[in-house]
Design an enzyme around this catalytic site. Structure first.
Site, short mmCIF file in Angstrom:
data_model
loop_
_atom_site.label_atom_id
_atom_site.label_comp_id
_atom_site.label_asym_id
_atom_site.label_seq_id
_atom_site.Cartn_x
_atom_site.Cartn_y
_atom_site.Cartn_z
N GLU A 213 0.63 -1.09 -0.04
CA GLU A 213 0.00 -0.05 -0.13
C GLU A 213 0.91 1.30 0.12
OE1 GLU A 213 -3.32 2.15 2.57
OE2 GLU A 213 -2.41 0.42 3.58
N ARG A 434 5.27 -13.82 10.05
CA ARG A 434 5.69 -12.41 9.93
C ARG A 434 7.04 -12.32 10.62
NH1 ARG A 434 2.22 -7.27 11.57
NH2 ARG A 434 3.97 -5.53 12.05
N LYS A 444 2.74 0.23 10.82
CA LYS A 444 2.94 1.65 10.02
C LYS A 444 2.20 2.67 10.87
CE LYS A 444 2.62 0.91 5.49
NZ LYS A 444 1.78 0.65 4.37
#
Length: 718
Positions: A213, A434, A444
């Protein structure tokens, strides 16, 4: 020229018989021109799923086990003999030894055992292709081979060993088939991770995607996703990698972030075969949402956010859930206009009210946002959510395997529901763990708060886990790739220690980092050196004692030198020490401060050169700088600590309660004159102080600024 192509990952019971007969043809007649090659796949051809392909110079070819054996017999006279009809019969029977379950091969093995009761060979009194084809099928079948090794069938076991022992060329032929698999296994062992995760349906090609993104800079967690998708697409399966920007939220996205992501991917050596944007598919996604609304599989909802969260959490149906198709379509049209009425509504998928998996409880799939989009401008006022857009665009773009972090696992049923409800092509999903690090935030949202509050300098702050941040700290791309690929696609969630990360980096920088010298300015000690030349002079010395390719540097020598206070305090009267790059010297005089509060401070030293002394016998080996004969370069050495104090924040922890009070440490120093020539981004070692990256090069009137690079030792954050 004839060629035999073998899929090295295929069932060896189907490939080894043909390989042995081919090799025998070459052994028995050196004029036979037949090339053998291997491809690292389960199939030679994805069209017909064949494991072998035999092509002859006349244009004929064979791709099945028995047809390839018969074609070889027919093509090469050296293989022909009086028993060819019997050989063809045994070629057909070879297929009976291919199945990999014992019940299926037990019958053929028992028949062979009976046949070999009074025989050394299957046909006749010498080695024939029948022996090679049957032997190869048994050797290539793990189940059949295990039965032979146990000696369960005496005659077959005797014959099997006899054929192998009397034909020395067979073992190398078998080894050649295993070579590719073994090399791959060794390579993976060195990488430290297993990539043999058995992705399904790879025979028809593999297409993966990395969907960032454009609302921030890539961090090390994104790097793992990008590198794994790149690895499976380009190295593991020779497929296709698509970089797709998930630009569905105009409130957060910027061209700046998009450009930075492109540069960071290139920096990591990742070259997507195609770059696309979810915004390229806004029209198709809009139409698919309309399809769901018309089918009664979605509905418009104006429930307030907090109420919706409460209802989803407790399995309560929205009051709008049973609205008519006409009402839902009308409200979606208002959303599309972006007017005052439209912004009140969203569209939710009609999945479930009370599914135990809360991700399945009527998730939002479309929102209204009148803000201009950085690519499409004012055209759209409605935007799909990631959960809706991702599976649909994956299917539309031909993605075969969606590799994503395990945090999405609860959403996998949701992903599949979207595709099934719209009758779109399915996509295989693989979850991987992860990459988390101790005392590190990867959210983020939280990283953005650090930037906006001024606690860090920006997204490339060396304390940040962004690609740009760790690069600015001194991480090399080669080390970054190695470390991440070593973690592999495992699903095991662990909190990694930064010491391992930086230790990997040290392997890359130590052999190529030029050596320099710096002395801390604070309380630096001036030492007089007896026996030194009166006039200062310089000598050429290697920049790296073990890497002459780095060239030489000028080392200045004078009768007065600077020494770090920390070193001077360790000296004893008349102790013999080693001045690195010069030789031994004896400490003849030590003068301490007269200030009663600082009696331990050394203010001056007198040293006497003793160049004939043995450097191996001295305890102290120190760095120093000549005060004349060179221009001492002012430098600032900067070290850092972690931004947070707790190794792992729990779900209910507020990260602001665990902020490290001081994370930046600066030391004023002077360095040897060669440092004046260093350029930004160069990595060096100040001997006995550590490795440093030049963040700002020296300019007259401006000191050089260098960031300390952790080496994997304790306290890697500092």
């Amino acid at each position: 020229m004839a060629t035999l192509t073998i899929a090295s990952k295929a069932n060896q019971a189907t490939t080894l018989p043909v390989l042995l007969v081919t090799q025998y043809a070459k052994e028995s007649d050196h004029d036979v021109d037949l090339d053998i090659s291997f491809i690292e796949s389960e199939n030679v051809s994805s069209m017909d799923k064949t494991a072998i392909r035999l092509s002859l110079s006349g244009g004929s070819f064979a791709s099945s086990l028995d047809s390839a054996l018969k074609t070889l017999l027919h093509a090469f006279k050296s293989l022909q003999g009086p028993h060819d009809d019997l050989l063809r019969e045994w070629f057909d029977r070879t297929n009976g030894f291919v199945p990999t379950d014992f019940k299926s091969v037990e019958g053929p093995l028992l028949e062979l055992d009976t046949h070999l009761t009074l025989r050394s060979y299957i046909v006749g009194y010498t080695l024939t292709l029948a022996d090679l084809s049957i032997w190869g099928a048994i050797r290539g079948n793990k189940i059949a081979y295990a039965a032979i090794k146990k000696g369960a069938m005496l005659n077959v076991t005797r014959w099997f060993k006899f054929i192998e022992e009397t034909n020395a060329w067979i073992a190398p032929a078998v080894q050649s088939l295993n070579a590719h698999a073994q090399e791959r296994k060794m390579a993976k062992s060195k990488e430290g991770a297993s990539y043999d995760i058995a992705l399904p349906d790879t025979g028809n090609g593999v297409v993966t995607r990395f969907p960032p993104e454009p609302s921030g800079y890539l961090h090390i967690g994104h790097a793992k996703a990008a590198l794994l998708n790149d690895y499976f697409a380009h190295e593991m399966y020779k497929g296709t990698l698509i970089c797709r920007f998930d630009d569905t939220n105009p409130s957060k996205e910027k061209e700046e972030f998009q450009d930075a992501i492109v540069k960071d991917l290139a920096l990591m050596g990742i070259k997507p075969d195609k770059t696309s944007y979810t915004s390229d598919y806004f029209q198709e996604l809009y139409e698919q949402c309309v399809t769901l609304l018309k089918a009664g599989k979605a509905y418009a909802d104006d429930t307030e956010r907090e109420t919706m969260q409460h209802e989803r959490m407790h399995g309560i149906a929205s009051k709008r859930r049973d609205g008519s198709v006409e009402e839902n379509l009308a409200r979606f049209e208002e959303m599309k206009k972006g007017n005052e009425e439209g912004v009140r509504w969203c569209v939710r998928a009609k999945m479930s009210v009370d599914n135990p998996n809360k991700a399945m409880r009527d998730p939002v799939i479309y929102r209204c946002n009148p803000q201009p989009h950085h690519r499409t401008g004012e055209k759209w006022k409605v935007y799909p959510t990631y959960d809706f857009a991702c599976p649909l665009v994956d299917s539309m773009e031909g993605i075969t395997h969606a590799l994503r972090t395990i945090e999405y696992r609860d959403r996998n049923p949701q992903y599949n529901w979207m595709l099934e409800s719209l009758n779109l092509r399915k996509v295989h999903i693989w979850d991987f763990a992860r990459m988390n690090f101790v005392r590190t935030l990867l959210s983020k949202r939280k990283l953005t708060k650090f930037v906006e509050s001024g606690r860090v300098w920006g997204w490339d702050d060396p304390r940040f886990p962004t690609i740009r941040g760790i690069r600015r700290r001194g991480m090399t791309i080669d080390a970054l790739r190695e470390f991440i690929l070593k973690q592999g696609p495992s699903r095991n969630i662990v909190n990694l220690d930064w010491t391992l990360f930086w230790a990997t980096n040290k392997k890359y920088i130590d052999p190529v980092a030029p050596r320099h010298t710096a002395v801390a300015k604070e309380n630096a000690v001036t030492a007089t050196v007896k026996g030194a030349r009166v006039a200062a002079y310089t000598e050429d010395k290697p920049k790296h004692g073990k890497n002459p390719e780095l060239g030489t540097k000028k080392v200045a020598y004078s009768s007065e030198i600077l020494i770090d206070q920390a070193d001077a305090q360790t000296f004893a009267q008349d102790e013999e020490i080693t001045l690195m790059n010069w030789g031994n010297a004896i400490v003849r005089s030590i003068t301490h401060s007269l200030n009663p509060l600082h009696r331990s401070l050394v203010t001056s030293l007198e040293l006497e050169l003793h160049l004939q002394g043995d450097v191996k016998k001295t305890k102290q080996k120190i760095t120093w700088l000549a005060t004349t004969g060179q221009e001492l370069i002012p430098v600032e050495l900067v070290d850092f600590d972690f931004l947070i104090t707790k190794d792992k924040l729990e779900e209910n922890d507020d990260y602001e309660d665990f902020l490290t009070p001081k994370t930046e440490f600066r030391t004023e120093a002077v360095a040897d004159g060669n440092v004046a020539g260093l350029k930004e981004d160069e990595i060096i070692q100040f001997e006995r102080k550590g490795y440093f990256r030049v963040d700002r090069a020296f300019r007259h009137g401006e000191k050089a600024v260098l960031f300390c690079i952790p080496t994997g030792k304790a306290n890697a954050g500092k």
